[in-house]
Design an enzyme around this catalytic site. Structure first.
Site, short mmCIF file in Angstrom:
data_model
loop_
_atom_site.label_atom_id
_atom_site.label_comp_id
_atom_site.label_asym_id
_atom_site.label_seq_id
_atom_site.Cartn_x
_atom_site.Cartn_y
_atom_site.Cartn_z
N SER A 153 20.29 30.61 20.53
CA SER A 153 19.75 31.86 19.99
C SER A 153 18.24 31.89 20.24
O SER A 153 17.74 31.33 21.21
CB SER A 153 20.10 31.95 18.50
OG SER A 153 19.57 33.11 17.93
N SER A 154 17.51 32.51 19.34
CA SER A 154 16.04 32.63 19.48
C SER A 154 15.48 33.14 18.15
O SER A 154 16.17 33.85 17.41
CB SER A 154 15.72 33.64 20.58
OG SER A 154 14.38 34.03 20.50
N TYR A 167 17.04 42.26 23.90
CA TYR A 167 17.07 40.79 23.82
C TYR A 167 17.33 40.34 22.38
O TYR A 167 18.20 39.49 22.13
CB TYR A 167 15.75 40.22 24.33
CG TYR A 167 15.67 38.71 24.32
CD1 TYR A 167 16.39 37.95 25.23
CD2 TYR A 167 14.88 38.04 23.38
CE1 TYR A 167 16.32 36.55 25.22
CE2 TYR A 167 14.80 36.65 23.37
CZ TYR A 167 15.52 35.91 24.28
OH TYR A 167 15.45 34.53 24.27
N LYS A 171 20.53 38.18 20.84
CA LYS A 171 20.39 36.88 20.19
C LYS A 171 20.93 36.92 18.76
O LYS A 171 21.58 35.97 18.30
CB LYS A 171 18.92 36.42 20.22
CG LYS A 171 18.46 36.08 21.64
CD LYS A 171 19.28 34.91 22.20
CE LYS A 171 19.07 34.64 23.65
NZ LYS A 171 19.84 33.51 24.17
N1 LIG Z 1 11.75 29.74 26.56
C1 LIG Z 1 11.67 30.23 25.33
O1 LIG Z 1 10.55 30.43 24.80
C2 LIG Z 1 12.91 30.51 24.54
C3 LIG Z 1 12.76 30.80 23.17
C4 LIG Z 1 13.89 31.06 22.41
C5 LIG Z 1 15.13 31.03 22.99
N2 LIG Z 1 15.25 30.77 24.32
C6 LIG Z 1 16.60 30.76 24.89
O2 LIG Z 1 16.82 29.52 25.53
C7 LIG Z 1 17.71 29.69 26.63
C8 LIG Z 1 17.09 29.11 27.88
O3 LIG Z 1 15.84 29.72 28.09
P1 LIG Z 1 14.80 29.19 29.19
O4 LIG Z 1 13.45 29.56 28.71
O5 LIG Z 1 15.12 27.80 29.57
O6 LIG Z 1 15.19 30.18 30.40
P2 LIG Z 1 14.80 30.14 31.97
O7 LIG Z 1 13.77 29.11 32.24
O8 LIG Z 1 14.51 31.56 32.33
O9 LIG Z 1 16.19 29.70 32.64
C9 LIG Z 1 17.28 30.58 32.53
C10 LIG Z 1 18.50 29.91 33.09
O10 LIG Z 1 19.61 30.80 32.92
C11 LIG Z 1 20.22 30.99 34.18
N3 LIG Z 1 20.87 32.28 34.27
C12 LIG Z 1 20.31 33.51 34.05
N4 LIG Z 1 21.23 34.47 34.26
C13 LIG Z 1 22.38 33.84 34.60
C14 LIG Z 1 23.67 34.28 34.97
N5 LIG Z 1 23.99 35.58 34.98
N6 LIG Z 1 24.62 33.35 35.29
C15 LIG Z 1 24.31 32.03 35.28
N7 LIG Z 1 23.11 31.55 34.94
C16 LIG Z 1 22.15 32.45 34.63
C17 LIG Z 1 19.11 30.81 35.18
O11 LIG Z 1 19.66 30.52 36.47
P3 LIG Z 1 18.79 30.78 37.82
O12 LIG Z 1 17.82 29.63 37.88
O13 LIG Z 1 19.80 30.74 38.89
O14 LIG Z 1 18.11 32.09 37.67
C18 LIG Z 1 18.39 29.60 34.57
O15 LIG Z 1 19.08 28.42 34.86
C19 LIG Z 1 17.99 31.18 26.71
O16 LIG Z 1 19.19 31.46 26.02
C20 LIG Z 1 16.81 31.81 25.97
O17 LIG Z 1 17.12 33.06 25.44
C21 LIG Z 1 14.16 30.51 25.11
#
Ligand SMILES: NC(=O)c1ccc[n+]([C@@H]2O[C@H](COP(=O)([O-])OP(=O)(O)OC[C@H]3O[C@@H](n4cnc5c(N)ncnc54)[C@H](OP(=O)(O)O)[C@@H]3O)[C@@H](O)[C@H]2O)c1
Length: 265
Positions: A153-154, A167, A171
């Site tokens: 989630s987030s 978004y 979440k």
């Molecule tokens: N970073 C933050 O600050 C934060 C905060 C709260 C929650 N989150 C949550 O944590 C999770 C991971 O975030 P992150 O920051 O690590 O994201 P990220 O760096 O943008 O990486 C996203 C990942 O999801 C994959 N992806 C996106 N669309 C897809 C699809 N249709 N099918 C298969 N894979 C797909 C991407 O693959 P590709 O490499 O091929 O594009 C990548 O591996 C998410 O659920 C996000 O909402 C993140």
């Protein structure tokens, strides 16, 4: 004398885990973390440009004696989900899928005035349709007891950010799915279902956020109870690993804060 890091417990040996969106960021960290605990891990990505980084995650697991498979599949499409599940089951020695971590997401910001149907469908298809139909597809492959489903989630599910209409809704939806599935899959499938709720984490998704959003986060980050800093992938991984382990068997339908207490501000 140099300090040798203590390896994590080998409490996921014999388990097969799918981690969606594990080419980079939090998902890559979770994939490596589960593999270090003994799980065979399916690394998933979608964009052709991520092939190299996804292969890097695969190699780092294999170089450390772990077991992993790389599958390019779009989890926002039913065909992509079918492909991911079919290949994962073939790879699994037990033919079971013990763990699914729904991590992949489309995180772009968009103000209400600018949302198009295309943007809405891309974000909801990735962040909600994907987890729903992937979970449905793995039901026949869950073990009779001890299956583990974790959704990422987030803080956006619970806080108010002007640029995150869709978004935030997806979440909040993930947290609702977690409660519904905890009720639905406990007795029938012997599985637990939980969420982790990260705050800002230093990944591409975070640093590519809308500049106004990043600016608005500064004072919130400064006030974070655990420490005044952006989270790291390593802050999130052990919580997910716990929720994937047998030790978490009495925890289901919960949202574990992985945000330094940011929701208390
Ligand atoms: N970073 C933050 O600050 C934060 C905060 C709260 C929650 N989150 C949550 O944590 C999770 C991971 O975030 P992150 O920051 O690590 O994201 P990220 O760096 O943008 O990486 C996203 C990942 O999801 C994959 N992806 C996106 N669309 C897809 C699809 N249709 N099918 C298969 N894979 C797909 C991407 O693959 P590709 O490499 O091929 O594009 C990548 O591996 C998410 O659920 C996000 O909402 C993140």
């Amino acid at each position: 004398m140099t300090d040798t890091p203590i390896p994590p417990p080998q409490n996921l040996c014999g388990k097969t885990a799918i981690v969606t969106g594990s080419s980079r960021g939090i998902g890559a960290g979770i994939a490596v973390g589960l593999a270090r605990r003994g799980a065979s891990v399916i690394i998933n990505y979608v964009s052709p440009k991520s092939k190299g980084t996804a292969e890097g995650v695969l190699q780092s697991i294999r170089n450390n004696g772990g077991s992993a498979l790389l599958i390019q599949a779009d989890i926002s499409s039913i065909e992509g989900i079918q492909h991911l599940v079919e290949e994962s089951v073939k790879f699994s020695l037990s033919k079971k899928i013990d763990i699914v971590v729904h991590n992949a997401a489309f995180g772009d910001d968009c103000y209400l005035e600018d949302i198009t149907p295309e943007f809405y469908y891309k974000q909801t298809n990735t962040n909600l349709k994907g987890p729903i139909f992937l979970t449905q597809a793995i039901l026949p492959h869950l073990p009779s007891h001890g299956g583990r489903i974790v959704l990422v989630s987030s803080i956006s599910a619970r806080m108010a950010f002007a640029s995150q209409t869709v978004y935030a809704a997806t979440k909040a939806g993930c947290e609702a799915l977690c409660r519904c599935w905890a009720a639905a899959l406990g007795k029938k499938y012997g599985a637990t279902v939980n969420c982790v709720n990260p705050g800002p984490v230093a990944t591409e998704m975070y640093w590519e956020s809308d500049p106004e959003f990043l600016k608005s986060m500064e004072s919130i980050i400064d006030a974070t109870p655990a420490a005044p800093r952006v989270g790291e992938v390593a802050d999130i991984v052990p919580l997910v690993a716990f929720l994937c382990s047998e030790e978490s068997h009495w925890t289901t339908g919960s949202v574990l804060n992985a945000n330094g207490g940011m929701l208390l501000i």
